[in-house]
Scaffold this active site. Structure first.
Site, mmCIF file in Angstrom:
data_model
loop_
_atom_site.group_PDB
_atom_site.id
_atom_site.type_symbol
_atom_site.label_atom_id
_atom_site.label_comp_id
_atom_site.label_asym_id
_atom_site.label_seq_id
_atom_site.Cartn_x
_atom_site.Cartn_y
_atom_site.Cartn_z
ATOM 1 N N ARG A 47 45.954 24.705 56.654
ATOM 2 C CA ARG A 47 45.612 25.687 57.700
ATOM 3 C C ARG A 47 46.695 26.777 57.809
ATOM 4 O O ARG A 47 46.394 27.945 58.006
ATOM 5 C CB ARG A 47 45.442 24.998 59.053
ATOM 6 C CG ARG A 47 44.368 23.920 59.079
ATOM 7 C CD ARG A 47 43.006 24.480 59.409
ATOM 8 N NE ARG A 47 41.957 23.506 59.188
ATOM 9 C CZ ARG A 47 41.056 23.125 60.096
ATOM 10 N NH1 ARG A 47 41.076 23.638 61.296
ATOM 11 N NH2 ARG A 47 40.118 22.259 59.803
ATOM 12 N N ASP A 69 38.321 25.505 76.617
ATOM 13 C CA ASP A 69 38.878 25.109 75.328
ATOM 14 C C ASP A 69 40.048 26.050 75.035
ATOM 15 O O ASP A 69 40.200 27.081 75.702
ATOM 16 C CB ASP A 69 37.823 25.236 74.227
ATOM 17 C CG ASP A 69 38.111 24.299 73.063
ATOM 18 O OD1 ASP A 69 37.451 23.258 72.944
ATOM 19 O OD2 ASP A 69 39.026 24.605 72.260
HETATM 20 C C1 LIG Z 1 36.566 17.300 68.434
HETATM 21 S S1 LIG Z 1 36.307 18.585 69.581
HETATM 22 C C2 LIG Z 1 35.396 17.720 70.843
HETATM 23 C C3 LIG Z 1 34.325 18.565 71.483
HETATM 24 C C4 LIG Z 1 33.490 17.855 72.543
HETATM 25 N N1 LIG Z 1 34.300 17.479 73.682
HETATM 26 C C5 LIG Z 1 32.794 16.661 71.965
HETATM 27 O O1 LIG Z 1 33.207 15.529 72.190
HETATM 28 O O2 LIG Z 1 31.810 16.860 71.247
HETATM 29 C C6 LIG Z 1 37.917 18.744 70.316
HETATM 30 C C7 LIG Z 1 38.115 20.043 71.097
HETATM 31 O O3 LIG Z 1 39.283 19.934 71.879
HETATM 32 C C8 LIG Z 1 39.936 21.189 71.890
HETATM 33 N N2 LIG Z 1 41.344 20.978 72.233
HETATM 34 C C9 LIG Z 1 42.279 20.290 71.574
HETATM 35 N N3 LIG Z 1 43.461 20.362 72.198
HETATM 36 C C10 LIG Z 1 43.260 21.103 73.308
HETATM 37 C C11 LIG Z 1 44.102 21.534 74.375
HETATM 38 N N4 LIG Z 1 45.384 21.231 74.429
HETATM 39 N N5 LIG Z 1 43.546 22.295 75.335
HETATM 40 C C12 LIG Z 1 42.238 22.615 75.304
HETATM 41 N N6 LIG Z 1 41.394 22.249 74.333
HETATM 42 C C13 LIG Z 1 41.910 21.498 73.339
HETATM 43 C C14 LIG Z 1 39.711 21.710 70.473
HETATM 44 O O4 LIG Z 1 39.844 23.108 70.395
HETATM 45 C C15 LIG Z 1 38.288 21.234 70.180
HETATM 46 O O5 LIG Z 1 37.338 22.220 70.492
#
Ligand SMILES: C[S@@+](CC[C@H](N)C(=O)[O-])C[C@H]1O[C@@H](n2cnc3c(N)ncnc32)[C@H](O)[C@@H]1O
Length: 291
Positions: free
Chosen positions: A51, A163
């Site tokens: 990345r 997010d």
């Molecule tokens: C695997 S996805 C899960 C999406 C959804 N909650 C689901 O279970 O289908 C994880 C999400 O968490 C967000 N994320 C990770 N760390 C974060 C943080 N510190 N603050 C806000 N969002 C975060 C990522 O950008 C990503 O969109």
């Protein structure tokens, strides 16, 4: 020769480009942890390097040290740090992901919360999808809520969705999904809450206007209080124990007494908090804040 071996010694040869020394790997992982709580262990090194390389190529930056200086530089960091974090996020999601949890939400949690609200004369439901990715989770929650109050149109339904990935939030806000992303939506709900544009499916305004998307880093409190339900699924999995504990504690402060927290199926509150009690129905699990 191209090697993909992850060693503890200095550098890795990934796609023929050496990117980080051990020290630089630590600098980046510390920075990422401090900024957003995501903990990248050595087995994520290939992922991080690939990345970073993509981003460095876009900027024409040749080595890790130069990029580190750029991403932490006084002038550039307010733009570049969010861009880097965005590039590192894993945004996998789907509509009604973990169906037993959504059954629990629709059949047990919502009826209970609605009955409790009615007792105190309130007709307001407030839900937060924390780490909402490209929107499928908050839209699924909003659809479930609309279904739960379909014979009582005087209810106000609010879904806050947040997010730290700008690209995910933009897609979420657009609410446009390919046909293959709609497989987990029941046909009658697709007909009711989506319309078709060319080969895509678009979330109807009736759902969209219930959902507010916002940038928020879960490292910080966002000030939401008295929520009925929080979904934070498949996010904590990227955090270490200390960060998970802090996050769950903040969630407890955001919820109403008796409010519910939904976490991912591979996540658990065990050892993290004693402020919640687990409830389950079939394979669906949720955590209720002890009043
Ligand atoms: C695997 S996805 C899960 C999406 C959804 N909650 C689901 O279970 O289908 C994880 C999400 O968490 C967000 N994320 C990770 N760390 C974060 C943080 N510190 N603050 C806000 N969002 C975060 C990522 O950008 C990503 O969109």
């Amino acid at each position: 020769m191209q090697t993909t071996e992850v060693t503890h010694n200095t550098v890795i040869n990934y796609g023929q480009t050496r990117i980080l020394s051990d020290q630089e790997f630590k600098q980046f992982t510390d920075l990422i942890y401090d900024e957003c709580g995501v903990s990248l262990s050595v087995d994520k090194r290939l992922f991080l390097e690939s990345r970073l390389k993509k981003r460095m190529d876009e900027l024409g930056i040749k080595n890790g040290q130069e990029y580190f200086a750029f991403v932490t530089g006084v002038k550039s960091k307010y733009h570049e740090l969010p861009t880097l974090l965005d590039a590192l996020m894993i945004c996998e999601t789907s509509f009604f992901r973990n169906a037993p949890q959504f059954d629990l939400f629709s059949q047990t949690v919502l009826p209970e919360v609605i009955a409790r609200k009615e007792q105190v004369g309130s007709r307001l439901l407030r839900v937060w999808s924390a780490g909402c990715s490209t929107g499928q989770e908050p839209y699924s929650a909003a659809i479930s809520m609309l279904e739960a109050v379909r014979y009582q149109p005087d209810w106000t339904l609010r879904v806050f969705a947040s997010d730290l990935s700008f690209t995910a939030l933009e897609r979420a806000q657009n609410g446009i999904y390919r046909a293959d992303q709609m497989k987990s939506v029941a046909p009658h709900l697709t007909r009711k809450y989506f319309h078709q544009e060319n080969s895509n499916f678009v979330v109807n305004d009736e759902v969209k206007r219930r959902v507010t998307f916002d940038y928020h880093n879960l490292k910080n409190d966002n000030g939401l209080r008295n929520l009925d339900v929080i979904f934070c699924r498949n996010v904590m999995i990227y955090f270490d124990r200390e960060e998970q504990q802090r996050l769950v504690n903040r969630f407890a402060n955001c919820l109403m007494p008796g409010g519910y927290l939904f976490i991912g199926h591979a996540e658990s509150l065990q050892w993290l908090s004693d402020r919640f009690t687990m409830i389950h129905k079939d394979k669906g699990i949720a955590y209720k804040l002890v009043a």
